[in-house]
Design a protein around this motif. Structure first.
Motif, PDB file in Angstrom:
ATOM      1  N   ALA A  62      50.350  72.444 -37.079  1.00 44.37           N
ATOM      2  CA  ALA A  62      50.217  72.410 -35.625  1.00 44.37           C
ATOM      3  C   ALA A  62      49.386  71.219 -35.178  1.00 44.37           C
ATOM      4  O   ALA A  62      49.664  70.602 -34.133  1.00 44.37           O
ATOM      5  CB  ALA A  62      49.566  73.708 -35.150  1.00 44.37           C
ATOM      6  N   GLN A  63      48.395  70.799 -35.984  1.00 46.64           N
ATOM      7  CA  GLN A  63      47.588  69.630 -35.657  1.00 46.64           C
ATOM      8  C   GLN A  63      48.439  68.370 -35.712  1.00 46.64           C
ATOM      9  O   GLN A  63      48.345  67.489 -34.839  1.00 46.64           O
ATOM     10  CB  GLN A  63      46.418  69.537 -36.645  1.00 46.64           C
ATOM     11  CG  GLN A  63      45.495  68.338 -36.404  1.00 46.64           C
ATOM     12  CD  GLN A  63      44.725  68.435 -35.112  1.00 46.64           C
ATOM     13  OE1 GLN A  63      43.999  69.401 -34.906  1.00 46.64           O
ATOM     14  NE2 GLN A  63      44.889  67.466 -34.219  1.00 46.64           N
ATOM     15  N   ALA A  64      49.299  68.274 -36.755  1.00 46.13           N
ATOM     16  CA  ALA A  64      50.184  67.098 -36.886  1.00 46.13           C
ATOM     17  C   ALA A  64      51.172  67.035 -35.726  1.00 46.13           C
ATOM     18  O   ALA A  64      51.430  65.949 -35.156  1.00 46.13           O
ATOM     19  CB  ALA A  64      50.931  67.152 -38.220  1.00 46.13           C
TER      20      ALA A  64
ATOM     21  N   ALA B 193      47.469  80.569 -42.959  1.00 41.49           N
ATOM     22  CA  ALA B 193      47.025  80.274 -41.598  1.00 41.49           C
ATOM     23  C   ALA B 193      46.433  78.873 -41.510  1.00 41.49           C
ATOM     24  O   ALA B 193      46.632  78.150 -40.520  1.00 41.49           O
ATOM     25  CB  ALA B 193      46.001  81.313 -41.144  1.00 41.49           C
ATOM     26  N   LEU B 194      45.698  78.468 -42.559  1.00 36.40           N
ATOM     27  CA  LEU B 194      45.146  77.107 -42.573  1.00 36.40           C
ATOM     28  C   LEU B 194      46.260  76.070 -42.634  1.00 36.40           C
ATOM     29  O   LEU B 194      46.194  75.012 -41.967  1.00 36.40           O
ATOM     30  CB  LEU B 194      44.205  76.942 -43.773  1.00 36.40           C
ATOM     31  CG  LEU B 194      42.886  77.687 -43.711  1.00 36.40           C
ATOM     32  CD1 LEU B 194      42.076  77.457 -44.996  1.00 36.40           C
ATOM     33  CD2 LEU B 194      42.060  77.240 -42.508  1.00 36.40           C
ATOM     34  N   ALA B 195      47.322  76.373 -43.441  1.00 33.76           N
ATOM     35  CA  ALA B 195      48.466  75.454 -43.504  1.00 33.76           C
ATOM     36  C   ALA B 195      49.160  75.361 -42.152  1.00 33.76           C
ATOM     37  O   ALA B 195      49.537  74.273 -41.691  1.00 33.76           O
ATOM     38  CB  ALA B 195      49.446  75.924 -44.586  1.00 33.76           C
TER      39      ALA B 195
ATOM     40  N   TYR C 179      48.880  74.582 -31.344  1.00 36.21           N
ATOM     41  CA  TYR C 179      47.668  74.309 -32.116  1.00 36.21           C
ATOM     42  C   TYR C 179      46.586  75.352 -31.827  1.00 36.21           C
ATOM     43  O   TYR C 179      45.931  75.852 -32.750  1.00 36.21           O
ATOM     44  CB  TYR C 179      47.150  72.908 -31.799  1.00 36.21           C
ATOM     45  CG  TYR C 179      45.848  72.602 -32.497  1.00 36.21           C
ATOM     46  CD1 TYR C 179      45.826  72.332 -33.877  1.00 36.21           C
ATOM     47  CD2 TYR C 179      44.636  72.621 -31.807  1.00 36.21           C
ATOM     48  CE1 TYR C 179      44.626  72.089 -34.529  1.00 36.21           C
ATOM     49  CE2 TYR C 179      43.435  72.380 -32.452  1.00 36.21           C
ATOM     50  CZ  TYR C 179      43.437  72.125 -33.821  1.00 36.21           C
ATOM     51  OH  TYR C 179      42.255  71.883 -34.473  1.00 36.21           O
ATOM     52  N   THR C 180      46.409  75.671 -30.540  1.00 32.14           N
ATOM     53  CA  THR C 180      45.401  76.690 -30.188  1.00 32.14           C
ATOM     54  C   THR C 180      45.721  78.018 -30.849  1.00 32.14           C
ATOM     55  O   THR C 180      44.838  78.709 -31.379  1.00 32.14           O
ATOM     56  CB  THR C 180      45.341  76.871 -28.667  1.00 32.14           C
ATOM     57  OG1 THR C 180      45.025  75.614 -28.050  1.00 32.14           O
ATOM     58  CG2 THR C 180      44.290  77.892 -28.271  1.00 32.14           C
TER      59      THR C 180
END
Length: 455
Positions: free
Chosen positions: A120-122, A113-115, A162-163
């Motif tokens: 999603a941030q990128a 999930a962190l990956a 991202y959300t």
């Protein structure tokens, strides 16, 4: 010859008539002059302590039932019943294999999930950069409306991705925290210093966690240094009980010894309240309230020992008192004369119970109850009053009294008597049934037959 027979008959019948008249006169005179043998006692001033007696069990003030929060097989149980334990000591170890696997799976999900959140941030950063660049070109009319709309849509979708990835990462973190917590619950440590008073499980046994109804009760730990008596007191006496009152305790296991205690807690609802609320029927058992009494002494008490408590409820000093056996009940004279007989002022009240049922008995224990044929008759019937019989020479004078508290031997008299008056205190048959106002009495010892009747 005929005259001789006739004369003989007259003589015989005359003798018979004379005998009958003599017997009748003798019975009437004997009934009128009957003397009742009684014993007397003086009205004396003394101090009284009213006691409420109740039975119950000895229990620890603090005890904890150990039940697992997770299900599994017991792999270690290093304590046995009777062992003393300290806070933090290992009590139970449940096989952790499944919970370790669940924790490892939760860790992998959280890392994934962190990956996903990083990806999603990128994507969001890239979509934001493209959107701002094309927004500047759109202001200079270098790109069309449709192209600008495409970049705006891509940017909005990136923000949503991202959300969503943030929520997924949080959810995975919660799952990991739960898996770690479940794993930690496979090791059960003692929550307090105390003694293992009950052990219900053995190594190798599978137990259920508290998420399954009540769970499996593995053991009970109690602090045996602080003990209390939990006694059941009836509804008529519990209103006299207050926190802080002193009590004397008799524990069956410690014969010829008395312990002291203090009332610490009184139940707000009766022990039968739950049953009455759920059953729909009426319970035939007496209503009881649990009262807790903290024991002052420290002895090797064990939970469940039987105890009898005498709670001191009310205390009076320098009051007029009479023996318990002196107080009985009679119907009031004015009302009794208006009864069905209408002949004499004799009272027909049934015998009353003089001695209180234990200590702290209510005044109603002295009042006899008739069985009326109808509710109307019950309302109209005169109610018996408390009385004593005062010695007036060789006669008994009935004196209505008002009574207060009592102990095992004496009643407090608040109205109706004076110091040093001599009252009838026995025998029970005379006080309860035979004596009436103006009856002739003599002082003597109880007869054997009366003693037998008393027994």
């Amino acid at each position: 010859m005929a005259n001789s027979k006739k004369r003989r008959k007259i003589i015989v019948f005359s003798v018979i008539g004379f005998v009958l008249i003599a017997l009748t006169l003798t019975a009437v005179l004997r009934k009128r002059d009957v003397v009742i043998t009684v014993q007397t006692d003086k009205v004396t001033r003394r101090s009284l302590t009213e006691l409420v007696v109740a039975n119950g069990k000895i229990q620890p003030v603090v005890q904890v039932v150990i039940s697992p929060e997770v299900a599994g097989e017991i792999t270690a149980l290093p304590v046995k019943e009777g062992d003393r334990v300290k806070k933090g000591d290992l009590l139970v170890q449940i096989k952790p294999d499944n919970y370790e696997a669940s924790r490892n799976s939760a860790e992998a999900n959280y890392k994934s999930a962190l990956a996903g959140k990083t990806v999603a941030q990128a994507e969001l950063d890239k979509a934001e950069t493209e959107f701002k660049r094309n927004q500047e070109l759109f202001r200079n009319k270098l790109v069309s409306d449709s192209v600008m709309l495409d970049f705006k849509t891509i940017y909005d979708i990136a923000k949503l991705h991202y959300t969503n990835s943030v929520h997924q990462a949080d959810q995975a973190k919660y799952g990991l925290d739960k898996a770690r917590d479940d794993l930690s619950k496979t090791t059960i440590q003692s929550p307090m210093d105390g003694t293992v008073t009950r052990l219900r499980s053995q190594p190798g046994e599978r137990v259920l966690g508290t998420s399954f109804n009540m769970g499996t009760e593995i053991m009970t730990i109690a602090d045996l240094e602080a003990m209390e008596a939990r006694v059941d007191i009836g509804e008529t006496d519990v209103v006299l009980i207050k926190p802080g009152q002193k009590a004397r305790l008799e524990v069956d296991a410690f014969k010829d010894r008395k312990f002291t205690g203090t009332v610490t807690e009184i139940a707000n609802s009766s022990k039968s309240a739950g049953a009455l609320g759920g059953g729909g029927g009426q319970s035939q058992e007496a209503t009881k309230f649990e009262v807790k009494i903290r024991i002052t002494e420290t002895e090797p008490f064990r939970p469940g020992m039987s105890v009898t408590a005498e709670v001191e409820t009310r205390y009076r000093t320098n009051i007029l008192t009479v023996p318990i056996a002196s107080v009985t009940t009679r119907l009031p004279k004015d009302k009794d004369k208006k009864g069905d007989s209408g002949k004499t002022g004799k009272t027909n009240a049934p015998a009353a119970t003089n001695a209180p049922s234990g200590s702290g008995t209510n005044h109603s224990s002295l009042t006899s109850t008739n069985s009326p044929k109808s509710d109307k008759k019950s309302k109209d019937a005169p109610k018996p009053i408390e009385v004593v019989f005062v010695r007036d020479g060789d006669h008994a004078k009935m004196a209505p009294v008002k009574i207060g508290i009592s102990d095992d031997d004496y009643w407090e008299v608040t109205e109706g008597l004076k110091d040093d008056e001599e009252v009838v205190s026995g025998g029970p048959k005379a006080v309860n049934r035979e004596l009436e106002d103006g009856k002739k009495i003599r002082i003597g010892k109880p007869e054997k037959s009366e003693d037998k009747e008393k027994k």
